[in-house]
Design an enzyme around this catalytic site. Structure first.
Site, PDB file in Angstrom:
ATOM      1  N   LYS A  71     -17.562 -32.539 -37.631  1.00 15.78           N
ATOM      2  CA  LYS A  71     -17.588 -34.345 -36.876  1.00 15.78           C
ATOM      3  C   LYS A  71     -17.619 -35.140 -37.339  1.00 15.78           C
ATOM      4  O   LYS A  71     -17.796 -35.767 -38.162  1.00 15.78           O
ATOM      5  CB  LYS A  71     -18.912 -34.071 -36.280  1.00 15.78           C
ATOM      6  CG  LYS A  71     -19.532 -34.474 -34.745  1.00 15.78           C
ATOM      7  CD  LYS A  71     -21.005 -35.058 -34.585  1.00 15.78           C
ATOM      8  CE  LYS A  71     -20.926 -36.106 -33.143  1.00 15.78           C
ATOM      9  NZ  LYS A  71     -22.469 -35.523 -32.624  1.00 15.78           N
ATOM     10  N   SER A 125     -23.552 -35.976 -27.738  1.00 19.03           N
ATOM     11  CA  SER A 125     -22.139 -36.277 -28.195  1.00 19.03           C
ATOM     12  C   SER A 125     -21.084 -35.724 -28.843  1.00 19.03           C
ATOM     13  O   SER A 125     -20.216 -35.959 -28.937  1.00 19.03           O
ATOM     14  CB  SER A 125     -22.244 -37.980 -29.054  1.00 19.03           C
ATOM     15  OG  SER A 125     -23.029 -37.113 -30.259  1.00 19.03           O
ATOM     16  N   SER A 175     -27.757 -34.644 -28.753  1.00 20.55           N
ATOM     17  CA  SER A 175     -26.072 -34.623 -28.590  1.00 20.55           C
ATOM     18  C   SER A 175     -25.647 -32.920 -29.808  1.00 20.55           C
ATOM     19  O   SER A 175     -24.271 -33.000 -30.016  1.00 20.55           O
ATOM     20  CB  SER A 175     -25.893 -35.825 -29.737  1.00 20.55           C
ATOM     21  OG  SER A 175     -25.227 -37.023 -28.832  1.00 20.55           O
TER      22      SER A 175
END
Ligand code: GLN
Length: 494
Positions: free
Chosen positions: A78, A158, A182
């Site tokens: 990420k 997210s 998330s």
């Protein structure tokens, strides 16, 4: 072997050890899949050369007989994790051009274990969002499509890029972070497994901070077994993070017996929300049945302060964010606005922050600054902290009464269309209704794909565990996974 990118971590590890494949071959398969999947917007910085270099090193290590579980496994990282020499932007314009000189502890642990980073993954800006629509790179897109729908769906947020990449087999697994859901919400939207460990299990060092008392990194994988393997490699004490726990990390994979006889699973009545689609209700009852059939005791429980969790979260998280994001001022990192004649340092801060941050981030900074301001601190921030303590106590009480884990829906709906909720922040915040309690209480939680809705979209259930008992939690998740037998995959349209 063919379709190497479709393997799980466990399958690839075993094949590598038997000499049936190489890390270079696995990595090349993933790189080809990534190149064919730009329509998903998952990988936002690709690092193919670095990946092949690490894959060759991993193959040498495996040949020498020194191969930890993650050695040679291609993964995505990420964009919130700082990766040495590789763009790490938290999907924000304000970090444009930032290439850290250091590696986050978690990505560093994976790297030291021999995992191969394929590149950086899309996400909501500074991890604020539930749909990956606040990213400076543009949307990530869910590889799943609804039965009749042509409109692209959100992969959730997210960690939307991570979820899309794992679901579409662009990598074997990915890292995510979870401040209010998330990891778990995007996992549920994409038919993948997402584990948020106990707060303090994974070091936060080198991960761009959103809300420091809530943020936790975790694995996003194709199976529960993979979450056990990758989770273990990410966890562990780190003196560079003062909230990191000095506790041994057990071999979670060895704990996956699937035997949950005698375990007590709580079903909290407060998670039965008005207006929740019937399919989710049904799935939830079916999940409880599956665990009962596997020998667990299903017990109705109450977590009375649940209804205050979202409001408390949306005070605490912005408060911490407003303080954490004060460091982006045009001096130290990334982007700096062009200045006009006569502009001083104040103008530089203001212009840089005005153009560097997106609308959702600005909203959070403003809310956070407001709730921390002298006149309102007690009314909002301190009250939210008290509510947080009560939410934690709700969980402590049920665990003290013998509950081992808690079963809830992971999300209040299946994946929704991109653009549908982005104009209404409150609607968007409701996505987190089942997940934020877990962050407020610092507990481990895992989303497990359990079924499909009538449109053919994946739905997940969440299991919440006792602090530090990820092994037990994963074993219950494993039993649920086995019983649910979720094997569906999205059709490749991209
Ligand atoms: N959707 C939540 C938020 O916007 C949670 C985000 C997260 O877990 N990083 O704050």
């Amino acid at each position: 072997m063919s379709d190497l990118n479709k393997l799980t971590i466990a399958e690839a590890r075993d094949a590598l050890r038997k000499g049936e494949t190489t890390s270079v071959a696995l990595t090349e398969a993933c790189l080809a899949a990534i190149d064919g999947a730009d329509a998903l917007g998952a990988f936002v910085h690709k690092t193919p050369d670095l990946a092949l270099e690490r894959a060759r090193a991993a193959d040498a290590r495996i040949a020498a007989g020194d191969a930890p579980d993650m050695c040679g496994i291609p993964v995505g990282i990420k964009d919130l994790f700082c990766t040495e020499g590789v763009a790490s932007q938290a999907a924000s314009r304000i970090l444009e051009g930032f290439k850290p000189e250091y590696e986050s502890t978690v990505s560093g642990k994976l790297k030291d274990a021999g995992a191969v980073m394929l590149g950086k993954l899309n996400m909501d800006e500074f991890a604020m969002g539930s749909s990956n629509e606040t990213s400076v790179y543009g949307n990530a897109v869910n590889p799943w499509k609804s039965g009749n729908g042509e409109d692209p769906l959100t992969p959730g947020g997210s960690s939307g890029g991570s979820a899309a990449a794992v679901a579409a087999d662009l990598c074997l697994a990915a890292t995510g972070t979870d401040t209010g859901g998330s990891i778990r919400q995007p996992a549920a939207f994409t038919g993948t497994v997402g584990l948020k460990p106990t707060y303090g299990r994974c070091s936060r060092w080198g991960i761009v901070a959103f809300a420091s008392s809530l943020d936790q990194a975790g694995p996003m994988t194709k199976t529960v077994r993979d979450a056990a393997i990758m989770g273990r490699a990410m966890m562990g004490h780190d003196p560079k993070d003062s909230t990191s726990a000095d506790l041994a990390v057990p071999d979670f994979e060895a704990m996956l017996t699937g035997d949950i006889r005698g375990k007590v699973i709580g079903i909290p009545k407060e998670y039965r929300m008005d207006g929740m689609p019937e399919e989710i209700e049904t799935l939830w009852s079916q999940g409880a049945e599956m665990l009962r059939d596997a020998g667990a005791e299903i017990r109705d429980i109450s977590l009375p302060h649940t209804k205050y969790a979202l409001p408390a979260y949306y005070v605490i998280a912005p408060a911490e964010a407003s303080s954490n994001l004060a460091r982006y001022d045009g001096v130290r990192f990334g982007h700096r606005a062009k200045l006009a004649q006569g502009d001083g340092i104040t103008e530089m801060y203001e212009k840089t922050r005005a153009e560097g941050f997106g609308a959702e981030v600005k909203r959070r900074v403003m809310i956070g600054t407001y709730v921390l301001s002298a006149g309102f601190y007690d009314a909002y921030y301190n009250r939210a902290r008290k509510v947080r303590a009560l939410i934690k106590k709700d969980f402590d009480d049920v665990f003290a009464e013998g509950v081992d884990s808690i079963l809830t829906p992971a999300t209040p709906s299946a994946a929704f269309e991109l653009g549908k909720e982005v104009s209404d922040p409150v609607e968007m915040y409701l996505n987190d209704v089942f997940t934020v309690t877990v962050n407020l209480a610092g507990l481990p939680g895992v989303a497990v794909p359990t079924g499909l809705d009538q449109q053919g979209l994946p739905l997940g259930l969440q299991l919440i565990g006792r602090p530090w008992e990820e092994g037990d939690l994963l074993n219950t998740a494993y039993a649920l996974e086995n019983a649910a037998g979720f094997v569906a995959k999205p059709a490749n349209w991209w």
